[in-house]
Design an enzyme around this catalytic site. Structure first.
Site, PDB file in Angstrom:
ATOM      1  N   HIS A 167       0.838  -1.215   0.000  1.00  0.00           N
ATOM      2  CA  HIS A 167       0.000   0.000   0.000  1.00  0.00           C
ATOM      3  C   HIS A 167       0.867   1.257   0.000  1.00  0.00           C
ATOM      4  CE1 HIS A 167      -3.265  -2.734   1.347  1.00  0.00           C
ATOM      5  NE2 HIS A 167      -2.302  -3.242   2.078  1.00  0.00           N
ATOM      6  N   SER A 288      14.572  21.563 -16.074  1.00  0.00           N
ATOM      7  CA  SER A 288      13.364  22.371 -16.213  1.00  0.00           C
ATOM      8  C   SER A 288      13.737  23.680 -16.899  1.00  0.00           C
ATOM      9  CB  SER A 288      12.788  22.645 -14.824  1.00  0.00           C
ATOM     10  OG  SER A 288      11.971  23.797 -14.868  1.00  0.00           O
ATOM     11  N   LYS A 294      16.203  21.700 -10.999  1.00  0.00           N
ATOM     12  CA  LYS A 294      15.513  20.419 -11.175  1.00  0.00           C
ATOM     13  C   LYS A 294      16.215  19.425 -12.094  1.00  0.00           C
ATOM     14  CE  LYS A 294      11.252  19.839 -10.774  1.00  0.00           C
ATOM     15  NZ  LYS A 294       9.892  19.703 -11.275  1.00  0.00           N
ATOM     16  N   GLU A 301       8.910   8.791 -16.987  1.00  0.00           N
ATOM     17  CA  GLU A 301       7.533   9.282 -17.175  1.00  0.00           C
ATOM     18  C   GLU A 301       7.014   8.954 -18.574  1.00  0.00           C
ATOM     19  OE1 GLU A 301       6.944  13.271 -14.623  1.00  0.00           O
ATOM     20  OE2 GLU A 301       8.751  13.242 -15.842  1.00  0.00           O
TER      21      GLU A 301
END
Ligand code: ARG
Length: 470
Positions: A167, A288, A294, A301
């Site tokens: 979980h 970024s 970043k 992704e």
């Protein structure tokens, strides 16, 4: 429209236009044409033509001189395509018509005999099957390389302690090596699925002709073997109607993508500062445009994102085939774009995942730190109460729950509790309890088959190497 193209329109009408008075409208031609995507089947179609022509000559359906001309013409076409000298046009519908038309242009009347004893229905099924087969072989190799990357990382982290999750809550200590080997198993099943699909795919439709077979004395065994199949498909109607090999290929592709997506999701989570378990390689991440600090997990992704289009391709072809009566219907032309898109993306994702995983740098300190946060050895404590104090598991579970509640209130880890405090919750506990509360001992104790004890992980690793990489 140029005179050139008008000439082609007249020529195409001669291929199937005997019973027609009018040419198809330009809009219909474009709508019907598949050449812009099925030109990818050109080399398979050329091989098929070569095999078919030789067989026709062997069976004296055409002369050996005609066969020689055809073989020469096909070689010329192959060179034209390889050198970008071949002209593709919507007027000629698909790759099969293009090759036949060009053959006749190049060698004259002998070219008109190549379509004897066959149809585009068995032709497209065969050429596409050959293409799918090559793709499956490539995917199986890429899966093996991906397993290689995972196994290499696992071998560096047999002992590396990390929290295992259920979980997405901290569950029990595991080793990173054990976690990575879970993916090796998954991709191993994918390899088995791929090999299984290859076995089932390996029968040739060629010679089924339109659907009924042919009155010519063809040799389907010979053509099937020449094209690398183990034999001809049994039933001519099935041969031209079947796209199960596309289902197999797209279903296994969808499953592989789901597996890739799950590991991608973990890398995305693990590389975020909250976890900090892993540093993504600069070679597989992006920055970024606005936030200079970043490093984004774009590779992972995109893999996660592309899972949708591959699974979508599977659903696309399934739904397209769903209501089709036997035998061939033009709907089936829609199978190719879905397959090409799915496999182009699958191949890219497998290659990117392999490189990304190979270059990951894990951070064992962060993993260990998170493990200290949430009583990951509570199950070990309950097991101890069962083993050493002869308490039934359900009762031991409840006692442990109370101990965790107590420790939480005091903001202490289980190891830091005093024996007195433990005794105040249950009198049957004794000093030996502290042995089971450390993360290291918890790990060591998980010695059941397939468990996470480092001794077993080490063994599992050499087993995996032997099974999957040799
Ligand atoms: N281009 C077609 C396809 O991809 C092959 C031609 C099928 N035969 C026919 N009679 N229309 O499915």
């Amino acid at each position: 429209m140029s005179k050139e193209k008008d000439k082609v329109t007249k020529k195409i009408s001669k291929i199937w236009g005997g019973r027609f008075y009018k040419n198809a409208s330009k809009m219909m031609n474009n709508f019907n044409a598949s050449i812009k995507f099925d030109k990818r089947l050109c080399f398979q179609d050329l091989e098929l033509n070569k095999a078919h022509s030789s067989m026709l000559a062997d069976k004296k359906i055409i002369t050996s001189n005609e066969n020689k001309k055809i073989q020469k013409g096909l070689k010329l076409i192959e060179n034209e395509i390889k050198n970008d000298k071949f002209t593709f046009s919507n007027q000629l519908e698909d790759i099969h018509m293009h090759i036949e038309a060009r053959l006749t242009e190049l060698i004259g009347d002998a070219g008109k005999k190549i379509h004897t004893a066959r149809s585009r229905n068995d032709q497209v099924a065969t050429a596409f099957k050959m293409f799918v087969k090559e793709q499956l072989i490539e995917v199986e190799i890429l899966l093996k390389q991906l397993q290689g990357s995972l196994i290499k990382q696992a071998s560096l982290h047999v002992q590396t302690i990390m929290p295992g999750f259920t979980h997405l809550q901290i569950a029990q200590p595991i080793t990173l090596g054990h976690h990575l080997l879970a993916y090796v198993e998954m991709f191993g099943r994918d390899r088995e699925r791929t090999l299984d699909a290859l076995k089932r795919l390996n029968k040739s439709p060629l010679g089924a002709a339109a659907l009924a077979g042919t009155s010519f004395p063809i040799d389907r065994v010979k053509t099937s073997q020449k094209l690398g199949f183990s034999g001809p498909m049994e039933n001519s109607i099935d041969a031209v109607s079947d796209r199960d090999f596309v289902f197999d290929a797209l279903s296994l592709a969808s499953i592989i993508m789901v597996h890739l997506s799950r590991i991608s999701e973990e890398l995305i989570l693990w590389s975020s500062p909250g976890f900090g378990f892993v540093e993504l390689p600069e070679t597989y991440s992006t920055g970024s445009s606005i936030m200079p600090q970043k490093r984004n997990p774009d590779a992972a992704e995109l893999i996660r994102g592309k899972t949708g289009r591959v699974a979508g391709a599977f659903l696309n072809v399934l739904t397209m085939m769903k209501g089709l009566p036997l035998a061939y219907s033009k709907d089936m032309q829609e199978d190719k774009e879905a397959f090409f898109d799915a496999y182009d993306n699958l191949v890219n994702c497998l290659m990117i995942a392999e490189g990304l995983i190979r270059e990951l740098k894990f951070r064992p300190e962060s993993m260990k730190k998170m493990l200290g946060l949430d009583y990951a050895t509570a199950t070990d404590l309950a097991d101890y109460l069962v083993r050493e104090c002869n308490i039934p598991f359900r009762e031991a579970h409840s006692i442990t729950g109370k101990i965790v509640k107590f420790a939480k209130k005091k903001n202490l880890s289980l190891e830091k509790l005093k024996l007195d405090e433990l005794l105040s919750i249950d009198k049957r506990i004794n000093n030996s309890v502290f042995k089971v509360l450390s993360v290291e001992n918890s790990l060591k104790s998980k010695k059941s088959f397939g468990g996470t004890s480092p001794v077993l992980v080490k063994r599992a690793l050499s087993k995996a190497k032997k099974k999957w990489l040799s």
